[in-house]
Design a protein around this motif. Structure first.
Motif, PDB file in Angstrom:
ATOM      1  N   MET A   1       0.820  -1.195   0.000  1.00  0.00           N
ATOM      2  CA  MET A   1       0.000   0.000   0.000  1.00  0.00           C
ATOM      3  C   MET A   1       0.858   1.251   0.000  1.00  0.00           C
ATOM      4  O   MET A   1       0.449   2.300  -0.474  1.00  0.00           O
ATOM      5  CB  MET A   1      -0.911  -0.010   1.223  1.00  0.00           C
ATOM      6  CG  MET A   1      -2.153   0.843   1.077  1.00  0.00           C
ATOM      7  SD  MET A   1      -3.391  -0.013   0.104  1.00  0.00           S
ATOM      8  CE  MET A   1      -3.825  -1.365   1.184  1.00  0.00           C
ATOM      9  N   ASP A   2       2.055   1.174   0.605  1.00  0.00           N
ATOM     10  CA  ASP A   2       2.906   2.349   0.706  1.00  0.00           C
ATOM     11  C   ASP A   2       3.509   2.743  -0.632  1.00  0.00           C
ATOM     12  O   ASP A   2       4.157   3.787  -0.736  1.00  0.00           O
ATOM     13  CB  ASP A   2       4.023   2.099   1.712  1.00  0.00           C
ATOM     14  CG  ASP A   2       4.828   0.840   1.371  1.00  0.00           C
ATOM     15  OD1 ASP A   2       4.214  -0.103   0.844  1.00  0.00           O
ATOM     16  OD2 ASP A   2       6.031   0.828   1.637  1.00  0.00           O
ATOM     17  N   LEU A   3       3.370   1.910  -1.655  1.00  0.00           N
ATOM     18  CA  LEU A   3       3.886   2.266  -2.973  1.00  0.00           C
ATOM     19  C   LEU A   3       2.997   3.270  -3.677  1.00  0.00           C
ATOM     20  O   LEU A   3       3.394   3.867  -4.667  1.00  0.00           O
ATOM     21  CB  LEU A   3       4.026   1.006  -3.836  1.00  0.00           C
ATOM     22  CG  LEU A   3       5.155   0.049  -3.436  1.00  0.00           C
ATOM     23  CD1 LEU A   3       5.182  -1.131  -4.368  1.00  0.00           C
ATOM     24  CD2 LEU A   3       6.492   0.750  -3.394  1.00  0.00           C
ATOM     25  N   LEU A   4       1.760   3.433  -3.208  1.00  0.00           N
ATOM     26  CA  LEU A   4       0.921   4.476  -3.770  1.00  0.00           C
ATOM     27  C   LEU A   4       1.521   5.818  -3.393  1.00  0.00           C
ATOM     28  O   LEU A   4       1.798   6.090  -2.230  1.00  0.00           O
ATOM     29  CB  LEU A   4      -0.503   4.372  -3.228  1.00  0.00           C
ATOM     30  CG  LEU A   4      -1.270   3.120  -3.639  1.00  0.00           C
ATOM     31  CD1 LEU A   4      -2.642   3.119  -3.008  1.00  0.00           C
ATOM     32  CD2 LEU A   4      -1.390   3.034  -5.142  1.00  0.00           C
ATOM     33  N   THR A   5       1.745   6.652  -4.390  1.00  0.00           N
ATOM     34  CA  THR A   5       2.446   7.906  -4.145  1.00  0.00           C
ATOM     35  C   THR A   5       1.616   8.827  -3.274  1.00  0.00           C
ATOM     36  O   THR A   5       0.389   8.795  -3.288  1.00  0.00           O
ATOM     37  CB  THR A   5       2.745   8.609  -5.480  1.00  0.00           C
ATOM     38  OG1 THR A   5       1.505   8.983  -6.078  1.00  0.00           O
ATOM     39  CG2 THR A   5       3.525   7.704  -6.408  1.00  0.00           C
ATOM     40  N   PRO A   6       2.298   9.670  -2.500  1.00  0.00           N
ATOM     41  CA  PRO A   6       1.559  10.666  -1.711  1.00  0.00           C
ATOM     42  C   PRO A   6       0.679  11.552  -2.589  1.00  0.00           C
ATOM     43  O   PRO A   6      -0.371  12.004  -2.155  1.00  0.00           O
ATOM     44  CB  PRO A   6       2.673  11.475  -1.039  1.00  0.00           C
ATOM     45  CG  PRO A   6       3.843  10.536  -0.982  1.00  0.00           C
ATOM     46  CD  PRO A   6       3.747   9.713  -2.237  1.00  0.00           C
ATOM     47  N   LEU A   7       1.120  11.777  -3.837  1.00  0.00           N
ATOM     48  CA  LEU A   7       0.315  12.600  -4.738  1.00  0.00           C
ATOM     49  C   LEU A   7      -1.024  11.947  -5.023  1.00  0.00           C
ATOM     50  O   LEU A   7      -2.067  12.615  -5.010  1.00  0.00           O
ATOM     51  CB  LEU A   7       1.070  12.829  -6.050  1.00  0.00           C
ATOM     52  CG  LEU A   7       0.369  13.710  -7.085  1.00  0.00           C
ATOM     53  CD1 LEU A   7       0.182  15.125  -6.544  1.00  0.00           C
ATOM     54  CD2 LEU A   7       1.165  13.741  -8.387  1.00  0.00           C
ATOM     55  N   PHE A   8      -1.025  10.634  -5.264  1.00  0.00           N
ATOM     56  CA  PHE A   8      -2.285   9.940  -5.512  1.00  0.00           C
ATOM     57  C   PHE A   8      -3.134   9.901  -4.245  1.00  0.00           C
ATOM     58  O   PHE A   8      -4.359  10.018  -4.291  1.00  0.00           O
ATOM     59  CB  PHE A   8      -2.034   8.523  -6.010  1.00  0.00           C
ATOM     60  CG  PHE A   8      -3.294   7.794  -6.416  1.00  0.00           C
ATOM     61  CD1 PHE A   8      -3.821   7.958  -7.677  1.00  0.00           C
ATOM     62  CD2 PHE A   8      -3.961   6.962  -5.518  1.00  0.00           C
ATOM     63  CE1 PHE A   8      -4.987   7.303  -8.059  1.00  0.00           C
ATOM     64  CE2 PHE A   8      -5.129   6.299  -5.884  1.00  0.00           C
ATOM     65  CZ  PHE A   8      -5.636   6.479  -7.156  1.00  0.00           C
ATOM     66  N   ALA A   9      -2.478   9.740  -3.106  1.00  0.00           N
ATOM     67  CA  ALA A   9      -3.224   9.703  -1.854  1.00  0.00           C
ATOM     68  C   ALA A   9      -3.941  11.028  -1.596  1.00  0.00           C
ATOM     69  O   ALA A   9      -5.037  11.055  -1.051  1.00  0.00           O
ATOM     70  CB  ALA A   9      -2.277   9.381  -0.696  1.00  0.00           C
ATOM     71  N   ILE A 161      -2.025  -6.703  -5.785  1.00  0.00           N
ATOM     72  CA  ILE A 161      -1.580  -5.574  -6.601  1.00  0.00           C
ATOM     73  C   ILE A 161      -0.414  -4.865  -5.928  1.00  0.00           C
ATOM     74  O   ILE A 161       0.548  -4.447  -6.589  1.00  0.00           O
ATOM     75  CB  ILE A 161      -2.754  -4.600  -6.849  1.00  0.00           C
ATOM     76  CG1 ILE A 161      -3.819  -5.278  -7.708  1.00  0.00           C
ATOM     77  CG2 ILE A 161      -2.269  -3.317  -7.517  1.00  0.00           C
ATOM     78  CD1 ILE A 161      -5.075  -4.444  -7.912  1.00  0.00           C
ATOM     79  N   ASP A 162      -0.476  -4.730  -4.614  1.00  0.00           N
ATOM     80  CA  ASP A 162       0.627  -4.113  -3.885  1.00  0.00           C
ATOM     81  C   ASP A 162       1.912  -4.921  -4.044  1.00  0.00           C
ATOM     82  O   ASP A 162       2.992  -4.368  -4.256  1.00  0.00           O
ATOM     83  CB  ASP A 162       0.250  -3.998  -2.410  1.00  0.00           C
ATOM     84  CG  ASP A 162       1.297  -3.253  -1.613  1.00  0.00           C
ATOM     85  OD1 ASP A 162       1.588  -2.087  -1.943  1.00  0.00           O
ATOM     86  OD2 ASP A 162       1.845  -3.848  -0.653  1.00  0.00           O
ATOM     87  N   THR A 163       1.785  -6.259  -3.987  1.00  0.00           N
ATOM     88  CA  THR A 163       2.956  -7.119  -4.182  1.00  0.00           C
ATOM     89  C   THR A 163       3.524  -6.960  -5.591  1.00  0.00           C
ATOM     90  O   THR A 163       4.747  -6.904  -5.785  1.00  0.00           O
ATOM     91  CB  THR A 163       2.575  -8.589  -3.936  1.00  0.00           C
ATOM     92  OG1 THR A 163       2.082  -8.741  -2.606  1.00  0.00           O
ATOM     93  CG2 THR A 163       3.773  -9.503  -4.142  1.00  0.00           C
TER      94      THR A 163
END
Length: 312
Positions: A1-9, A161-163
């Motif tokens: 989950m941490d691979l989602l960029t802060p921008l997308f978050a 998906i995260d993996t």
């Protein structure tokens, strides 16, 4: 989950809306990965799935209504333009027309799940004369189904998906190079196929409207005009060349020529780029032992030559 960029978050809803809007307007930028990411993000943020679902459905609806309006105002000219910039210009209208003929408004429900159909279905519905209220209802249903499935899959498989994202991140530039190579091979194959189909179409015998009129004047009983444009009970044809018979391209495998003249000059016509549908029908007629040629330019060339049509 941490691979989602802060921008997308922070701006996930804006990313979803822009990605869907651009894809549905015709940009070659797939929005499904963004919807999958929205589903992944929704696993950690309460209510994000519903908000991203609404953003995707409304963005798709806005773009589709614009294309529907263009099809209603400009008719098949907008379809020709879209098909000329398509990788498969000679079959895109024919395949979409066949889908409308077989499924009617259900085409709008499945359109976004079928490559090529998504961008052509709204202007084709407008060009075929579908009521805007009917289009809006069925298209919204299709948009909601598509967005819901993509976001739902992302949420259901957020761990996998995260993996996958982690693995791709470890590959770095190698993963990007492999993806670009696969994309280049796919585009190259489609362009080669486009060139081959175009050559086959160009070799097929065609008659100008004036030549068809000359045949009708000399031996009208021997000329059989064949209209191969798509039609359905909900989307009937408004007019045709006088005396033309209709042939359903979507049902050639089960079609019968019983009751048709046994010989004569069979001349097929359509309203599609490069007369692709008319050529296909003429090839099928020749396979049935009937001599067949194509009206060059289709029904548009007929009307531009000042020749009359009859109401269906």
């Amino acid at each position: 989950m941490d691979l989602l960029t802060p921008l997308f978050a922070r701006h996930g809803l804006l990313a979803v809306a822009l990605a869907v809007l651009l894809e549905q307007l015709g940009a070659p930028l797939p929005s499904t990965p963004v919807l999958l990411l929205a589903g992944v993000e929704s696993a950690a943020r309460e209510g994000f799935a519903l908000r991203s679902f609404a953003a995707a459905a409304l963005a798709a609806m806005a773009a589709n209504l614009l294309w529907f309006w263009a099809g209603r105002r400009l008719g098949r000219r907008v379809l020709d333009t879209l098909c000329r910039i398509s990788i498969s210009p000679d079959s895109c209208v024919r395949q979409n027309e066949a889908s409308f003929a077989r499924r009617g408004v259900l085409t709008l429900v499945i359109a976004k799940f079928v490559p090529g159909l998504s961008i052509l279905a709204p202007p084709l519905a407008g060009a075929l004369g579908m009521r805007w209220s009917r289009f809006a209802l069925w298209n919204l249903l299709g948009s909601a189904l598509w967005a819901g499935v993509a976001i739902g899959v992302g949420r259901a498989f957020h761990g996998q998906i995260d993996t996958l994202l982690r693995a791709l991140g470890q590959l770095g530039g190698v993963a990007l190079a492999l993806a670009l190579a696969a994309l280049a091979l796919y585009i190259g194959w489609r362009l080669w196929r486009r060139l081959r189909v175009r050559r086959e179409l160009d070799r097929f015998e065609r008659l100008a409207p004036a030549e068809v009129m000359a045949l009708l004047a000399s031996s009208p009983q021997d000329v059989v005009l064949v209209d191969v444009r798509a039609t359905s009970p909900g989307l009937p044809l408004a007019s045709r060349i006088p005396g033309a018979r209709h042939l359903d391209l979507g049902a050639l495998g089960t079609s019968s020529l019983e009751g048709w003249p046994p010989a004569g000059h069979f001349i097929t016509y359509c309203a599609c780029p490069n007369d692709a549908s008319a050529v296909r029908a003429a090839q099928w007629l020749r396979g049935q032992g009937r001599p067949a040629r194509v009206l060059k330019g289709g029904i548009d060339a007929w009307t531009q030559a000042g020749l009359a049509l009859e109401n269906v």
